[in-house]
Design a protein around this motif. Structure first.
Motif, PDB file in Angstrom:
ATOM      1  N   TYR A   1       0.826  -1.219   0.000  1.00  0.00           N
ATOM      2  CA  TYR A   1       0.000   0.000   0.000  1.00  0.00           C
ATOM      3  C   TYR A   1       0.854   1.260   0.000  1.00  0.00           C
ATOM      4  CZ  TYR A   1       0.715   0.660   5.060  1.00  0.00           C
ATOM      5  OH  TYR A   1       1.266   0.871   6.290  1.00  0.00           O
ATOM      6  N   GLU A   2       2.072   1.162   0.567  1.00  0.00           N
ATOM      7  CA  GLU A   2       2.960   2.335   0.612  1.00  0.00           C
ATOM      8  C   GLU A   2       3.226   2.863  -0.793  1.00  0.00           C
ATOM      9  OE1 GLU A   2       6.566   1.210   2.797  1.00  0.00           O
ATOM     10  OE2 GLU A   2       5.333  -0.179   3.967  1.00  0.00           O
ATOM     11  N   GLN A   3       3.298   1.953  -1.772  1.00  0.00           N
ATOM     12  CA  GLN A   3       3.615   2.354  -3.147  1.00  0.00           C
ATOM     13  C   GLN A   3       2.447   3.059  -3.818  1.00  0.00           C
ATOM     14  OE1 GLN A   3       5.543  -0.855  -5.407  1.00  0.00           O
ATOM     15  NE2 GLN A   3       6.115  -1.782  -3.455  1.00  0.00           N
ATOM     16  N   TYR A   4       1.259   2.904  -3.255  1.00  0.00           N
ATOM     17  CA  TYR A   4       0.085   3.547  -3.841  1.00  0.00           C
ATOM     18  C   TYR A   4      -0.223   4.882  -3.162  1.00  0.00           C
ATOM     19  CZ  TYR A   4      -0.769  -0.780  -6.366  1.00  0.00           C
ATOM     20  OH  TYR A   4      -0.646  -1.862  -7.199  1.00  0.00           O
ATOM     21  N   GLY A   5       0.508   5.179  -2.098  1.00  0.00           N
ATOM     22  CA  GLY A   5       0.284   6.438  -1.399  1.00  0.00           C
ATOM     23  C   GLY A   5      -1.081   6.511  -0.736  1.00  0.00           C
ATOM     24  N   ILE A   6      -1.593   5.370  -0.291  1.00  0.00           N
ATOM     25  CA  ILE A   6      -2.886   5.387   0.408  1.00  0.00           C
ATOM     26  C   ILE A   6      -2.712   4.867   1.827  1.00  0.00           C
ATOM     27  CG2 ILE A   6      -4.331   5.100  -1.644  1.00  0.00           C
ATOM     28  CD1 ILE A   6      -4.575   2.085  -0.737  1.00  0.00           C
ATOM     29  N   THR A   7      -3.659   5.206   2.681  1.00  0.00           N
ATOM     30  CA  THR A   7      -3.713   4.644   4.024  1.00  0.00           C
ATOM     31  C   THR A   7      -4.921   3.720   4.095  1.00  0.00           C
ATOM     32  OG1 THR A   7      -2.791   6.680   4.896  1.00  0.00           O
ATOM     33  CG2 THR A   7      -3.819   5.199   6.483  1.00  0.00           C
ATOM     34  N   PRO A   8      -4.686   2.424   4.258  1.00  0.00           N
ATOM     35  CA  PRO A   8      -5.823   1.499   4.377  1.00  0.00           C
ATOM     36  C   PRO A   8      -6.427   1.575   5.773  1.00  0.00           C
ATOM     37  CG  PRO A   8      -3.744   0.308   4.526  1.00  0.00           C
ATOM     38  CD  PRO A   8      -3.388   1.743   4.326  1.00  0.00           C
ATOM     39  N   ASP A   9      -7.582   0.931   5.959  1.00  0.00           N
ATOM     40  CA  ASP A   9      -8.195   0.830   7.284  1.00  0.00           C
ATOM     41  C   ASP A   9      -7.814  -0.479   7.960  1.00  0.00           C
ATOM     42  OD1 ASP A   9      -9.790   3.285   7.045  1.00  0.00           O
ATOM     43  OD2 ASP A   9     -10.830   2.168   5.469  1.00  0.00           O
ATOM     44  N   VAL A  10      -7.646  -1.515   7.125  1.00  0.00           N
ATOM     45  CA  VAL A  10      -7.353  -2.862   7.633  1.00  0.00           C
ATOM     46  C   VAL A  10      -6.406  -3.526   6.631  1.00  0.00           C
ATOM     47  CG1 VAL A  10      -8.361  -5.085   8.330  1.00  0.00           C
ATOM     48  CG2 VAL A  10      -9.726  -2.991   8.546  1.00  0.00           C
ATOM     49  N   VAL A  11      -5.426  -4.282   7.133  1.00  0.00           N
ATOM     50  CA  VAL A  11      -4.559  -5.065   6.243  1.00  0.00           C
ATOM     51  C   VAL A  11      -4.390  -6.466   6.826  1.00  0.00           C
ATOM     52  CG1 VAL A  11      -2.183  -5.367   5.406  1.00  0.00           C
ATOM     53  CG2 VAL A  11      -3.288  -3.133   5.195  1.00  0.00           C
ATOM     54  N   ALA A  12      -4.600  -7.471   5.971  1.00  0.00           N
ATOM     55  CA  ALA A  12      -4.303  -8.854   6.359  1.00  0.00           C
ATOM     56  C   ALA A  12      -2.908  -9.184   5.857  1.00  0.00           C
ATOM     57  CB  ALA A  12      -5.320  -9.804   5.748  1.00  0.00           C
ATOM     58  N   THR A  13      -2.073  -9.726   6.747  1.00  0.00           N
ATOM     59  CA  THR A  13      -0.701 -10.100   6.383  1.00  0.00           C
ATOM     60  C   THR A  13      -0.439 -11.504   6.917  1.00  0.00           C
ATOM     61  OG1 THR A  13       1.634  -9.416   6.572  1.00  0.00           O
ATOM     62  CG2 THR A  13       0.255  -8.988   8.473  1.00  0.00           C
ATOM     63  N   ALA A  14       0.385 -12.266   6.206  1.00  0.00           N
ATOM     64  CA  ALA A  14       0.755 -13.613   6.691  1.00  0.00           C
ATOM     65  C   ALA A  14       1.963 -14.078   5.866  1.00  0.00           C
ATOM     66  CB  ALA A  14      -0.402 -14.594   6.584  1.00  0.00           C
ATOM     67  N   LYS A  15       1.870 -15.234   5.240  1.00  0.00           N
ATOM     68  CA  LYS A  15       2.949 -15.823   4.435  1.00  0.00           C
ATOM     69  C   LYS A  15       4.349 -15.412   4.920  1.00  0.00           C
ATOM     70  CE  LYS A  15       0.686 -17.550   0.369  1.00  0.00           C
ATOM     71  NZ  LYS A  15      -0.643 -17.077   0.012  1.00  0.00           N
ATOM     72  N   GLY A  16       4.952 -14.367   4.355  1.00  0.00           N
ATOM     73  CA  GLY A  16       6.338 -14.035   4.681  1.00  0.00           C
ATOM     74  C   GLY A  16       6.590 -13.624   6.120  1.00  0.00           C
ATOM     75  N   ILE A  17       5.560 -13.218   6.830  1.00  0.00           N
ATOM     76  CA  ILE A  17       5.814 -12.577   8.135  1.00  0.00           C
ATOM     77  C   ILE A  17       6.415 -13.521   9.171  1.00  0.00           C
ATOM     78  CG2 ILE A  17       3.520 -12.871   9.170  1.00  0.00           C
ATOM     79  CD1 ILE A  17       3.815  -9.940  10.197  1.00  0.00           C
ATOM     80  N   GLY A  18       6.231 -14.829   8.989  1.00  0.00           N
ATOM     81  CA  GLY A  18       6.875 -15.776   9.903  1.00  0.00           C
ATOM     82  C   GLY A  18       8.107 -16.420   9.278  1.00  0.00           C
ATOM     83  N   GLY A  19       8.389 -16.085   8.021  1.00  0.00           N
ATOM     84  CA  GLY A  19       9.560 -16.631   7.338  1.00  0.00           C
ATOM     85  C   GLY A  19       9.511 -18.152   7.185  1.00  0.00           C
ATOM     86  N   GLY A  20       8.362 -18.752   7.402  1.00  0.00           N
ATOM     87  CA  GLY A  20       8.231 -20.213   7.352  1.00  0.00           C
ATOM     88  C   GLY A  20       7.527 -20.742   8.587  1.00  0.00           C
ATOM     89  N   PHE A  21       7.528 -19.958   9.634  1.00  0.00           N
ATOM     90  CA  PHE A  21       6.749 -20.324  10.816  1.00  0.00           C
ATOM     91  C   PHE A  21       5.320 -19.825  10.596  1.00  0.00           C
ATOM     92  CE2 PHE A  21       5.051 -20.406  15.001  1.00  0.00           C
ATOM     93  CZ  PHE A  21       5.663 -21.510  15.564  1.00  0.00           C
ATOM     94  N   PRO A  22       4.300 -20.636  10.922  1.00  0.00           N
ATOM     95  CA  PRO A  22       2.917 -20.200  10.653  1.00  0.00           C
ATOM     96  C   PRO A  22       2.526 -18.986  11.495  1.00  0.00           C
ATOM     97  CG  PRO A  22       3.021 -22.561  11.111  1.00  0.00           C
ATOM     98  CD  PRO A  22       4.352 -21.983  11.477  1.00  0.00           C
ATOM     99  N   LEU A  23       2.392 -17.855  10.831  1.00  0.00           N
ATOM    100  CA  LEU A  23       2.047 -16.603  11.511  1.00  0.00           C
ATOM    101  C   LEU A  23       1.335 -15.677  10.537  1.00  0.00           C
ATOM    102  CD1 LEU A  23       2.274 -14.491  13.842  1.00  0.00           C
ATOM    103  CD2 LEU A  23       4.544 -13.910  12.956  1.00  0.00           C
ATOM    104  N   GLY A  24       0.287 -15.056  11.017  1.00  0.00           N
ATOM    105  CA  GLY A  24      -0.400 -14.032  10.245  1.00  0.00           C
ATOM    106  C   GLY A  24      -0.854 -12.940  11.187  1.00  0.00           C
ATOM    107  N   ALA A  25      -1.370 -11.862  10.637  1.00  0.00           N
ATOM    108  CA  ALA A  25      -1.865 -10.781  11.483  1.00  0.00           C
ATOM    109  C   ALA A  25      -2.887  -9.956  10.723  1.00  0.00           C
ATOM    110  CB  ALA A  25      -0.717  -9.881  11.938  1.00  0.00           C
ATOM    111  N   CYS A  26      -3.822  -9.425  11.476  1.00  0.00           N
ATOM    112  CA  CYS A  26      -4.771  -8.458  10.939  1.00  0.00           C
ATOM    113  C   CYS A  26      -4.426  -7.119  11.575  1.00  0.00           C
ATOM    114  CB  CYS A  26      -6.200  -8.881  11.286  1.00  0.00           C
ATOM    115  SG  CYS A  26      -7.434  -7.700  10.714  1.00  0.00           S
TER     116      CYS A  26
END
Ligand SMILES: *Cc1c(COP(=O)(O)O)cnc(C)c1O
Length: 396
Positions: free
Chosen positions: A230-255
């Motif tokens: 989203y940083e590349q679009y110059g917008i501020t979101p209200d909510v972002v779902a993140t996972a996959k890379g954030i644990g580098g292989g350990f199962p982890l996600g975040a809202c």
């Protein structure tokens, strides 16, 4: 009995990895493949990152899991870091991408319900999106192949063409609660949304009191060359779902959410037994230690540019096979002129190169973010040899 002990839901190939060495995977049979698939955009730090391994080992020996009944110094610390690094004011930790998106969906509904607008429950999503495999997240996607056998779907989703701002505007009605969109569609074929589309969704959300939720499960955590796309679009979101890379292989996600967006997510409204446990937090901390700095991000962008320009040059040699190269950072799509599964299998089986097939005839090139130029050279050598030896399908 003919069913296999592993429930047979995956079309698994013959390569059976048993060990990882930095950016390579070694199979049961000793075969060594260059890994430009990264467990589908998960292994950002490759397979032998000392910081990540050490952090998990130390935390495993200290405290692996406690309940969310107790205070969480580990969760508070990682949440604070994510708050400091992003638009967010607050974070809910999950164990997967689908759960992070599920939390985003609940956050949108709860936002309106909290002020008595229970009729605002409908979420506008986009065609060929992928949001996960739970009932809510398959309902959020228009892809029939994921729905078959699982009807009825969860009500409350409306599908609009991706990158079609007018379509999104026309779909808004009295029940609309928000948008859920991948800024860069992953599974759908590495398709970045246009700036106009993302800015337009932000403006529509503001105008109609809707929440703008982004699914950055695949494109987030540095993959696209910034910590979040989203940083590349110059917008501020209200909510972002993140996972996959954030644990580098350990199962982890975040809202991730703003304070305003999370106003309905109060005590008792949501939970997870494992979510945010100390072991997962240690993995997330180690990934951020490596990734969340401008030097690392600039390096990802530079490597992405080099890989991309080499791919652009390369496809000129095979105009009958390849159509174009697209993407951001180290999230690159190679669009072909036919269905890509047979080519991806050919690269894997005959040239020891791992990539991932995606929609829209696209090969996903999603290496660990820690590749160096030697890996780019090896990738181009293997890809070139693979293209030269490939027999395109009859229909092409
Ligand atoms: C992979 C993915 C998901 C689902 O993540 P899981 O961890 O498999 O549940 C959701 N959204 C996007 C964009 C993804 O790429």
């Amino acid at each position: 009995m003919s069913i296999t002990p592993l429930m047979p839901v995956y079309p698994r190939c013959g390569f059976r990895p048993v060990r990882g060495e930095h950016c390579h995977l070694i199979g049961e049979d000793g075969r060594r493949c260059l890994d430009f698939a990264s467990g589908i955009a998960v292994n950002l730090l490759g397979h032998s990152h000392e910081g990540l391994i050490g952090a998990i080992q130390r935390q495993a020996a200290t405290l692996m899991h406690v309940s969310n009944l107790y205070g969480s110094p580990q969760g508070e610390h990682l949440a604070q870091r994510l708050v400091d690094l992003t638009f967010a004011d607050t974070v809910f930790f999950t164990n997967s991408g689908a759960e992070a998106v599920e939390c985003a969906i609940k956050t949108i509904r709860a936002y309106h319900a909290h002020v008595g607008n229970d009729h605002k429950f409908e979420i506008i999503t986009f065609k060929n999106a992928f949001h996960g495999r739970t009932m809510a997240t398959i309902s959020a996607s228009n892809q029939d192949k994921m729905h078959k056998g699982f009807l009825p779907l969860l009500a409350g989703f409306k599908y609009v063409e991706f990158d079609d701002l007018e379509g999104a505007k026309a779909a808004i009605g009295p029940n609309t609660a928000g948008f859920l969109v991948e800024p860069i569609q992953g599974e759908g074929g590495i398709r970045p949304a246009s700036d106009e589309f993302m800015l337009g969704l932000r403006a529509l959300a503001d105008e109609h009191d809707l929440l703008l939720a982004l699914d950055e499960v695949q494109c987030g955590v540095g993959r696209a060359g910034t910590l979040y796309a989203y940083e590349q679009y110059g917008i501020t979101p209200d909510v972002v779902a993140t996972a996959k890379g954030i644990g580098g292989g350990f199962p982890l996600g975040a809202c991730l959410a703003t304070e305003k967006a999370a106003r309905g997510m109060v005590i008792g409204t949501h939970g997870s037994t494992y979510g945010g446990n100390p072991l997962a937090m240690a993995a997330g901390e180690a990934v951020l230690d490596a990734v969340a700095n401008e030097a690392f991000m600039a390096d990802v962008r530079a490597k992405g540019e080099r890989l991309r320009s080499r791919l652009e040059q390369f496809i000129g040699n095979y105009p009958d096979m390849f159509e174009l190269v697209r993407g951001r950072g180290l999230m690159i799509g190679l669009k072909m002129k036919f269905e890509t599964r047979s080519f991806v299998a050919h690269l894997r089986d005959n040239h020891d190169l791992l990539t991932v097939a995606a929609g829209d005839n696209t090969v996903r090139v999603i290496p660990p973010l820690v590749i160096d130029d030697s890996h780019i050279d090896e990738f181009m050598d293997k890809l070139s040899a693979g293209a030269a030896s490939f027999q395109p399908p009859e229909s092409a």
